[in-house]
Design a protein around this motif. Structure first.
Motif, mmCIF file in Angstrom:
data_model
loop_
_atom_site.group_PDB
_atom_site.id
_atom_site.type_symbol
_atom_site.label_atom_id
_atom_site.label_comp_id
_atom_site.label_asym_id
_atom_site.label_seq_id
_atom_site.Cartn_x
_atom_site.Cartn_y
_atom_site.Cartn_z
ATOM 1 N N TYR A 4 36.217 -19.022 16.539
ATOM 2 C CA TYR A 4 36.977 -18.645 17.725
ATOM 3 C C TYR A 4 37.581 -17.247 17.603
ATOM 4 C CZ TYR A 4 36.929 -23.764 17.902
ATOM 5 O OH TYR A 4 36.541 -25.074 17.884
ATOM 6 N N ILE A 5 37.947 -16.720 18.775
ATOM 7 C CA ILE A 5 38.740 -15.498 18.888
ATOM 8 C C ILE A 5 39.956 -15.828 19.737
ATOM 9 C CG2 ILE A 5 38.866 -13.173 19.864
ATOM 10 C CD1 ILE A 5 37.191 -13.091 17.461
ATOM 11 N N ALA A 74 38.703 -15.846 14.046
ATOM 12 C CA ALA A 74 38.206 -14.646 13.367
ATOM 13 C C ALA A 74 39.140 -13.455 13.522
ATOM 14 C CB ALA A 74 36.821 -14.286 13.906
ATOM 15 N N ALA A 75 39.764 -13.314 14.688
ATOM 16 C CA ALA A 75 40.620 -12.152 14.946
ATOM 17 C C ALA A 75 41.426 -12.395 16.210
ATOM 18 C CB ALA A 75 39.777 -10.882 15.082
ATOM 19 N N ILE A 76 42.361 -11.483 16.466
ATOM 20 C CA ILE A 76 43.221 -11.565 17.647
ATOM 21 C C ILE A 76 43.132 -10.266 18.424
ATOM 22 C CG2 ILE A 76 45.594 -11.843 18.476
ATOM 23 C CD1 ILE A 76 46.126 -13.245 15.737
ATOM 24 N N GLY A 77 43.016 -10.379 19.752
ATOM 25 C CA GLY A 77 43.066 -9.215 20.630
ATOM 26 C C GLY A 77 44.288 -9.298 21.521
ATOM 27 N N ILE A 78 44.795 -8.137 21.892
ATOM 28 C CA ILE A 78 45.980 -8.044 22.740
ATOM 29 C C ILE A 78 45.606 -7.340 24.034
ATOM 30 C CG2 ILE A 78 48.393 -7.296 22.892
ATOM 31 C CD1 ILE A 78 47.808 -9.117 20.488
ATOM 32 N N THR A 79 46.092 -7.864 25.147
ATOM 33 C CA THR A 79 46.035 -7.134 26.409
ATOM 34 C C THR A 79 47.396 -7.274 27.075
ATOM 35 O OG1 THR A 79 44.876 -6.807 28.508
ATOM 36 C CG2 THR A 79 45.083 -9.077 27.714
ATOM 37 N N ASN A 80 47.733 -6.325 27.915
ATOM 38 C CA ASN A 80 49.139 -6.230 28.325
ATOM 39 C C ASN A 80 49.311 -5.521 29.661
ATOM 40 O OD1 ASN A 80 48.256 -3.874 26.570
ATOM 41 N ND2 ASN A 80 50.120 -3.031 27.477
ATOM 42 N N ALA A 244 42.907 -6.857 15.777
ATOM 43 C CA ALA A 244 41.872 -5.815 15.774
ATOM 44 C C ALA A 244 41.458 -5.330 17.156
ATOM 45 C CB ALA A 244 40.636 -6.326 15.035
ATOM 46 N N GLY A 245 42.016 -5.908 18.233
ATOM 47 C CA GLY A 245 41.635 -5.495 19.575
ATOM 48 C C GLY A 245 42.855 -5.241 20.438
ATOM 49 N N ASP A 246 42.825 -4.187 21.235
ATOM 50 C CA ASP A 246 43.950 -3.840 22.095
ATOM 51 C C ASP A 246 43.433 -3.090 23.308
ATOM 52 O OD1 ASP A 246 46.468 -3.307 23.153
ATOM 53 O OD2 ASP A 246 46.860 -1.622 21.796
ATOM 54 N N LEU A 247 43.748 -3.594 24.487
ATOM 55 C CA LEU A 247 43.339 -2.951 25.739
ATOM 56 C C LEU A 247 44.417 -3.176 26.789
ATOM 57 C CD1 LEU A 247 39.693 -4.307 25.794
ATOM 58 C CD2 LEU A 247 40.187 -1.867 25.980
ATOM 59 N N GLY A 248 44.709 -2.149 27.582
ATOM 60 C CA GLY A 248 45.523 -2.371 28.766
ATOM 61 C C GLY A 248 44.839 -3.385 29.659
ATOM 62 N N TYR A 450 36.909 -9.921 23.383
ATOM 63 C CA TYR A 450 35.688 -9.185 23.068
ATOM 64 C C TYR A 450 35.968 -7.999 22.151
ATOM 65 C CZ TYR A 450 32.730 -11.616 26.526
ATOM 66 O OH TYR A 450 31.984 -12.542 27.217
ATOM 67 N N ALA A 451 37.042 -7.248 22.460
ATOM 68 C CA ALA A 451 37.379 -6.073 21.641
ATOM 69 C C ALA A 451 37.660 -6.478 20.203
ATOM 70 C CB ALA A 451 38.591 -5.346 22.249
ATOM 71 N N ALA A 452 38.438 -7.544 20.025
ATOM 72 C CA ALA A 452 38.750 -8.018 18.670
ATOM 73 C C ALA A 452 37.506 -8.564 17.984
ATOM 74 C CB ALA A 452 39.841 -9.084 18.732
ATOM 75 N N GLY A 453 36.698 -9.315 18.731
ATOM 76 C CA GLY A 453 35.496 -9.913 18.154
ATOM 77 C C GLY A 453 34.468 -8.889 17.717
ATOM 78 N N LEU A 454 34.303 -7.816 18.507
ATOM 79 C CA LEU A 454 33.386 -6.742 18.111
ATOM 80 C C LEU A 454 33.851 -6.073 16.824
ATOM 81 C CD1 LEU A 454 32.646 -5.005 21.544
ATOM 82 C CD2 LEU A 454 31.002 -6.246 20.129
ATOM 83 N N ALA A 455 35.179 -5.932 16.683
ATOM 84 C CA ALA A 455 35.733 -5.245 15.519
ATOM 85 C C ALA A 455 35.408 -5.966 14.212
ATOM 86 C CB ALA A 455 37.245 -5.097 15.665
ATOM 87 N N VAL A 456 35.371 -7.300 14.261
ATOM 88 C CA VAL A 456 35.166 -8.067 13.019
ATOM 89 C C VAL A 456 33.766 -8.668 12.924
ATOM 90 C CG1 VAL A 456 37.624 -8.575 12.815
ATOM 91 C CG2 VAL A 456 36.134 -10.192 14.046
#
Length: 504
Positions: A4-5, A74-80, A244-248, A450-456
């Motif tokens: 999972y992500i 696998a990783a965590i992404g942030i959006t805000n 590992a992921g961050d997007l507005g 997706y951003a976090a998942g691509l990173a790892v």
């Protein structure tokens, strides 16, 4: 084995934690609202500590809804929510002031003063943005100028700034115990302080604003194989997971809709409404009132840029009818109320509560309902409320086509309002192009995942993501072109009635 992500979607009215599998399907979701603070007309604030508290709660709640073993995320992404400005003490984590929200208009005088030399587009060539209350830079300056002790703390290196992404990442990765103070290129591009060409803070603009550079976060890619740290074992995840992921939020939706080819566009219907058009590696300066912004940057690859049209009040207008006028008890009820009448009865509702955003950028405008007669009832006002979202989207689309030279053949949509069938059909009618809803409409959180998942390496590449995108429903235009033209002309007349309401 990783399965999972996780994605944290920190929005204007609520915070969500969503967990996705490799197919991009939602495995678990938890959401909680936070308080909207309005101390004066035009002022909008949030309590940053409440937001962090809600973030921890939704993380823990989402993990209890499914059986997930340690090591499976696998990783965590942030959006805000973008542009919403927090300044806090990096030694204690205590905010010096409430978060100043993107909708807040208190910085109008600052923007007017800065525009004396060079006009509203003084910094547009470097930043892609007009001088407007919307962006973080003027908000930072307001806090530094008006909250006692903050400027001195910033100069000493104690006070640090972030949009909400920086605030959440800092706490997730340790907070006062060496938390990572970062922001990605998309969020940095919303501050009015980052140079679009260098992807770094612009020294000249910082000097004009009087903002110490040391208080700003490090600018990083949206998807970063280096990661920015791991969650703390004592934190809400109870294990070390790479962040590992961050997007507005709007750029996250662009990624979630897999708009990876120049010319592809999406529109997100949330608190506000935001349309983004991928322009590839090219920085396209708008001549039609749009914003030039970062779309995303994946690792060491070249940055991808976008044109954006921002509308302040769409879903928030429905909430206003619910909470302030008490027309409905729950937001989804607006569709049935709007269906109780055949049309808008000749009224048009322009929700310029915080001025007008794209393509006008008129902070002197305020909301109006025009065309009122004794015939009008609640149903007509509800219908005009929904139609306002579609009309504003049409204005942005027209500006986008003018700037880019690209004629859109369909529009990908996402966000909470896309389940309103009446709105989506009217949107297709007033645009004259099909409106397409994907099977996974939670594209903002999905983009962060997706951003976090691509990173790892959870997903290999962009094509891997495209295979997850599927159509749920398409609305085709049914309105005659002559009626479409007349309706839009009436809307534009209504917009003109909002101009110049606020006088200095």
């Amino acid at each position: 084995m990783v399965k999972y992500i996780a994605a944290i979607d920190q929005g204007t009215t609520s915070t969500r934690c969503m967990i996705f599998n490799h197919e991009g399907s939602v495995v678990s979701i938890s959401q909680k609202e936070h308080k909207q603070i309005t101390p004066q007309p035009g002022w909008v604030e949030h309590n940053p500590l409440e937001i962090w508290e809600r973030t921890q709660e939704v993380i823990q709640d989402s993990l209890t809804r499914v059986i997930i073993q340690k090591g499976e995320i696998a990783a965590i992404g942030i959006t805000n929510q973008r542009e919403t400005t927090v300044i806090w003490d990096q030694n204690t984590g205590k905010p010096y002031y409430n978060a100043v929200v993107w909708q807040d208009t208190r910085t109008k005088k600052i923007c007017d003063q800065l525009s004396i030399n060079g006009g509203q587009d003084r910094f547009r060539e470097k930043t892609g943005l007009p001088l407007a209350t919307y962006f973080s830079g003027p908000k930072i300056k307001w806090v530094l100028d008006n909250v006692e002790g903050v400027r001195e703390a910033a100069q000493k290196g104690d006070a640090i700034f972030g949009n909400i992404d920086s605030w959440v990442i800092w706490w997730l990765t340790g907070g006062p115990n060496s938390g990572s103070h970062v922001t990605d290129v998309t969020n940095a591009s919303r501050t009015m302080l980052m140079n679009l060409n260098t992807l770094d803070w612009d020294e000249e603009i910082l000097s004009v604003f009087g903002i110490p550079k040391q208080m700003l976060p490090k600018i990083v890619p949206s998807s970063d194989p280096k990661t920015w740290g791991v969650t703390q074992i004592s934190g809400p995840f109870q294990e070390e997971i790479p962040v590992a992921g961050d997007l507005g939020d709007q750029q996250a939706a662009l990624v979630g809709q897999t708009c990876f080819t120049p010319g592809e566009a999406k529109n997100t219907y949330g608190t506000g409404c935001f349309m983004l058009l991928n322009t590839g590696k090219e920085i396209v300066q708008s001549e039609s009132g749009l914003l030039t912004t970062l779309g995303y940057k994946f690792g060491e690859k070249d940055a991808v840029y976008a044109l954006e049209g921002s509308i302040a009040f769409t879903g928030a207008l429905v909430q206003w009818l619910r909470d302030n006028l008490e027309f409905i008890e729950k937001s989804p009820e607006i569709e049935e109320l709007a269906k109780s009448v055949e049309d808008n009865g000749g009224i048009y509702f322009v929700p310029a509560f915080s001025g007008l955003f794209a393509p006008y950028w008129r902070s002197d405008a305020r909301g109006v309902i025009v065309g009122l007669t004794s015939y009008i009832n609640k149903g007509h006002i509800a219908r005009a409320t929904l139609e306002a979202t579609a009309f504003q989207t049409r204005e942005v689309l027209d500006a986008m086509e003018k700037d880019s030279g690209v004629k859109l053949t369909s529009l990908k949509v996402d966000g909470g309002m896309v389940y309103n069938e009446l709105l989506m059909q009217f949107q297709a009618d007033i645009l004259g192009v099909p409106v397409v809803r994907p099977s996974i409409s939670e594209t903002t959180a999905l983009g962060a995942a997706y951003a976090a998942g691509l990173a790892v390496g959870f997903w290999k590449n962009e094509e891997d993501l495209r295979t997850n995108w599927r159509i749920d429903k398409t609305w085709n235009p049914e309105m005659e072109s002559s009626k479409r033209k007349n309706e839009f002309n009436s809307w534009q007349k209504a917009v003109q009635r909002t101009f110049g309401w606020i006088e200095e």
